[in-house]
Scaffold this motif. Structure first.
Motif, mmCIF file in Angstrom:
data_model
loop_
_atom_site.group_PDB
_atom_site.id
_atom_site.type_symbol
_atom_site.label_atom_id
_atom_site.label_comp_id
_atom_site.label_asym_id
_atom_site.label_seq_id
_atom_site.Cartn_x
_atom_site.Cartn_y
_atom_site.Cartn_z
ATOM 1 N N ALA A 192 -7.367 -13.318 -3.282
ATOM 2 C CA ALA A 192 -8.438 -12.322 -3.404
ATOM 3 C C ALA A 192 -7.908 -10.900 -3.299
ATOM 4 C CB ALA A 192 -9.493 -12.563 -2.328
ATOM 5 N N GLY A 193 -6.729 -10.702 -2.720
ATOM 6 C CA GLY A 193 -6.184 -9.356 -2.576
ATOM 7 C C GLY A 193 -5.493 -8.824 -3.804
ATOM 8 N N ILE A 194 -5.221 -9.701 -4.788
ATOM 9 C CA ILE A 194 -4.441 -9.273 -5.961
ATOM 10 C C ILE A 194 -5.196 -8.240 -6.791
ATOM 11 C CG2 ILE A 194 -3.401 -10.039 -8.124
ATOM 12 C CD1 ILE A 194 -2.846 -12.741 -6.749
ATOM 13 N N LEU A 195 -6.428 -8.555 -7.207
ATOM 14 C CA LEU A 195 -7.193 -7.624 -8.047
ATOM 15 C C LEU A 195 -7.499 -6.306 -7.333
ATOM 16 C CD1 LEU A 195 -9.703 -9.707 -10.218
ATOM 17 C CD2 LEU A 195 -7.787 -8.290 -10.966
ATOM 18 N N PRO A 196 -7.981 -6.320 -6.069
ATOM 19 C CA PRO A 196 -8.210 -5.037 -5.389
ATOM 20 C C PRO A 196 -6.949 -4.177 -5.314
ATOM 21 C CG PRO A 196 -9.323 -6.791 -4.201
ATOM 22 C CD PRO A 196 -8.493 -7.446 -5.267
ATOM 23 N N GLY A 197 -5.800 -4.803 -5.053
ATOM 24 C CA GLY A 197 -4.561 -4.035 -4.992
ATOM 25 C C GLY A 197 -4.226 -3.388 -6.327
ATOM 26 N N LEU A 198 -4.401 -4.141 -7.407
ATOM 27 C CA LEU A 198 -4.134 -3.589 -8.741
ATOM 28 C C LEU A 198 -5.139 -2.501 -9.097
ATOM 29 C CD1 LEU A 198 -3.258 -6.871 -10.693
ATOM 30 C CD2 LEU A 198 -1.682 -5.156 -9.776
ATOM 31 N N LEU A 199 -6.399 -2.674 -8.673
ATOM 32 C CA LEU A 199 -7.417 -1.651 -8.941
ATOM 33 C C LEU A 199 -7.111 -0.362 -8.190
ATOM 34 C CD1 LEU A 199 -10.710 -3.771 -8.866
ATOM 35 C CD2 LEU A 199 -9.685 -2.633 -10.849
ATOM 36 N N ILE A 200 -6.604 -0.479 -6.965
ATOM 37 C CA ILE A 200 -6.214 0.719 -6.211
ATOM 38 C C ILE A 200 -5.117 1.460 -6.957
ATOM 39 C CG2 ILE A 200 -5.064 1.525 -4.112
ATOM 40 C CD1 ILE A 200 -6.533 -0.692 -2.600
ATOM 41 N N CYS A 201 -4.128 0.723 -7.447
ATOM 42 C CA CYS A 201 -3.048 1.352 -8.227
ATOM 43 C C CYS A 201 -3.624 2.051 -9.456
ATOM 44 C CB CYS A 201 -2.027 0.296 -8.633
ATOM 45 S SG CYS A 201 -0.694 0.920 -9.683
ATOM 46 N N ALA A 202 -4.519 1.367 -10.174
ATOM 47 C CA ALA A 202 -5.077 1.922 -11.412
ATOM 48 C C ALA A 202 -5.885 3.188 -11.149
ATOM 49 C CB ALA A 202 -5.949 0.873 -12.102
ATOM 50 N N ILE A 203 -6.715 3.167 -10.100
ATOM 51 C CA ILE A 203 -7.563 4.341 -9.869
ATOM 52 C C ILE A 203 -6.744 5.512 -9.341
ATOM 53 C CG2 ILE A 203 -8.292 3.911 -7.462
ATOM 54 C CD1 ILE A 203 -11.161 4.663 -8.444
ATOM 55 N N CYS A 204 -5.687 5.240 -8.563
ATOM 56 C CA CYS A 204 -4.834 6.330 -8.096
ATOM 57 C C CYS A 204 -4.048 6.940 -9.258
ATOM 58 C CB CYS A 204 -3.883 5.824 -7.015
ATOM 59 S SG CYS A 204 -4.676 5.524 -5.421
ATOM 60 N N MET A 205 -3.606 6.109 -10.180
ATOM 61 C CA MET A 205 -2.931 6.632 -11.364
ATOM 62 C C MET A 205 -3.895 7.446 -12.222
ATOM 63 S SD MET A 205 -0.427 3.450 -12.437
ATOM 64 C CE MET A 205 0.396 4.352 -13.759
ATOM 65 N N THR A 206 -5.173 7.048 -12.229
ATOM 66 C CA THR A 206 -6.188 7.823 -12.951
ATOM 67 C C THR A 206 -6.372 9.195 -12.321
ATOM 68 O OG1 THR A 206 -7.343 5.783 -13.580
ATOM 69 C CG2 THR A 206 -8.587 7.841 -13.717
ATOM 70 N N VAL A 207 -6.409 9.232 -10.974
ATOM 71 C CA VAL A 207 -6.524 10.510 -10.258
ATOM 72 C C VAL A 207 -5.331 11.399 -10.598
ATOM 73 C CG1 VAL A 207 -6.483 11.590 -7.975
ATOM 74 C CG2 VAL A 207 -7.914 9.577 -8.372
ATOM 75 N N ILE A 208 -4.136 10.819 -10.617
ATOM 76 C CA ILE A 208 -2.931 11.591 -10.952
ATOM 77 C C ILE A 208 -3.032 12.150 -12.369
ATOM 78 C CG2 ILE A 208 -0.447 11.439 -11.353
ATOM 79 C CD1 ILE A 208 -0.421 9.243 -9.135
ATOM 80 N N ALA A 209 -3.458 11.291 -13.306
ATOM 81 C CA ALA A 209 -3.550 11.715 -14.708
ATOM 82 C C ALA A 209 -4.589 12.821 -14.892
ATOM 83 C CB ALA A 209 -3.899 10.518 -15.586
ATOM 84 N N LEU A 210 -5.733 12.720 -14.207
ATOM 85 C CA LEU A 210 -6.807 13.707 -14.362
ATOM 86 C C LEU A 210 -6.449 15.059 -13.752
ATOM 87 C CD1 LEU A 210 -9.949 11.472 -13.643
ATOM 88 C CD2 LEU A 210 -9.172 12.349 -15.853
#
Length: 427
Positions: A173-191
């Protein structure tokens, strides 16, 4: 009266700087003394019972495996692989930091290990590459909580052991939340990359460069895949997989890369013992306080208090998250988990949450506390390693905190997403 005495003892000792493990134990003993001297014989019994769980053996093994991989320098291969994949973007080194955190998470399961390792390596490299040091530290702190979210997670082992929930299910159950955290932080960096003037990479890497980086980091990247495959495939328990991970790390670090000396092994063993000792002291001490709370029906009182506010599951989940985030501001997350899990888990069952879903929600909420002031462990690790002020790191960190709280809400309220992989694997 007893509850007041326990609260005063606990918060008073914390205020005087006593380590949280001792503060919890003393507060529990105060509560038991208030019940009557005859109950004092329960103290050593409860401390032993709190640690007498076979799955707890997985913790020192996973910690040791991560320390060996980190000390041998194998993990830097993961950093170079991450840089080859995303380093060409604007803010490329920040993106690489996030991707490397995902890879590093599968080795240690520890946010503070991530912060210490990357604080010594990636933060100076980012500063040299044109990033402000507070921002580099903030990116590292934001990515560090991926460690205890993606398996192998120490918090998942603790929660699963004390609450009788499938550790393999929590890992999945921790796999998807961990990947989502990475994705949203990379989105913050990109924006924010253009507004902050973040440096741009040298261009898309060639397949040859990616292949060379993949070859260098392959053995390190293979370990988390191997661990997860063994556990989720039912071939090994988490404890057995953790022991195999240590053997793998020793072979790769010592025989393949020849990067481990006997002195390194001694220092790794000492550090692992210290980290494990702190965690086990907190668990043993919290067992005393937890027994006192259960005897006095405090968990039931808290549950009834929340249900008296509302019986709407959505509201109850919000109250649980608020409680965890607030307490996480001022208290060690291991202690918070051990004390509050027996209180909150029955409440989540009452409102119809799946045990694995509730567990990963609680774990993720506490993970976020690792990077929130005033006592966020990752903040202080980065401050001590890099020499940057906690206040300066915190100012750069708020966009990432808000983004990760958004992921927490998604995990809490969208059970189908959270349980997708566990259900897929039949867990």
């Amino acid at each position: 009266m007893g509850a007041l005495m326990v609260a005063v003892a606990f918060f008073g000792l914390l205020a005087f700087g006593l380590p949280v493990g001792f503060a919890i134990g003393v507060a529990g003993v105060v509560g038991i003394i208030d019940m009557g001297p005859r109950f004092m014989q329960m103290v050593p019994d409860r401390m032993f019972a709190g640690l007498d769980l076979f799955p707890f053996l997985a913790m020192p093994f996973f910690i040791l495996a991560g320390e060996i991989m980190n000390r041998s320098g194998i993990t830097m291969g993961l950093v170079r692989l991450a840089d080859a994949l995303v380093g060409w973007m604007r803010g490329g080194m920040a993106h690489s930091n996030m991707v490397a955190s995902v890879m590093f998470a599968g080795l240690t399961g520890s946010a503070t290990a991530d912060s210490a390792a990357f604080g010594n390596t990636l933060v100076p490299a980012m500063v040299k590459g044109g990033y402000a040091r507070p921002y580099a530290c903030a990116v590292t702190a934001a990515g560090s909580i991926i460690g205890p979210t993606i398996p192998p997670s120490t918090l998942a082992i603790i929660y699963g052991s004390i609450m009788g929930v499938s550790i393999a299910g929590l890992f999945a159950a921790g796999i998807l939340p961990g990947l989502l955290i990475c994705a949203i932080c990379m989105t913050v960096i990109a924006l924010t990359a253009r507004r902050k003037g973040l440096p741009k990479g040298a261009g898309r890497p060639s397949l040859r460069l990616v292949g060379a980086a993949l070859k260098e980091g392959f053995l390190a990247a293979l370990l988390p895949v191997f661990i997860l495959g063994a556990i989720l495939g039912g071939f090994a328990t988490p404890t057995e997989a953790a022991a195999i991970a240590v053997a793998y790390a020793l072979v790769v670090g010592g025989l393949v890369y020849r990067a481990l000396s006997w002195r390194d092994l001694y220092e790794v063993a000492v550090r692992t013992t210290r980290i494990t000792g702190v965690i086990f002291l907190i668990i043993a001490s919290a067992s005393i306080l937890g027994w006192w709370m259960t005897f006095n029906r405090i968990p039931q009182a808290i549950a009834e208090g929340m249900l008296s506010i509302s019986d709407n599951p959505m509201v109850i989940i919000g109250l649980i998250l608020l409680l965890l985030l607030v307490i996480g501001l001022v208290m060690d997350i291991n202690a918070t988990l051990i004390i509050l899990a027996p209180v909150l888990a029955p409440l989540t069952v009452q409102i119809g949450m799946e045990p694995v879903h509730a567990g990963i929600m609680i774990i993720l909420a506490l993970n976020i506390s690792l990077m929130t002031p005033p006592v966020g462990a990752c903040l202080f690790v980065l401050a001590s390693v890099t020499g940057e002020k906690v206040e300066a790191i915190t100012r750069e960190l708020w966009p990432f905190i808000l983004a990760e709280v958004t992921i927490l809400l998604v995990v809490a309220y969208w059970s189908d997403l959270t349980l997708f992989i566990p259900r897929l694997l039949g867990l």
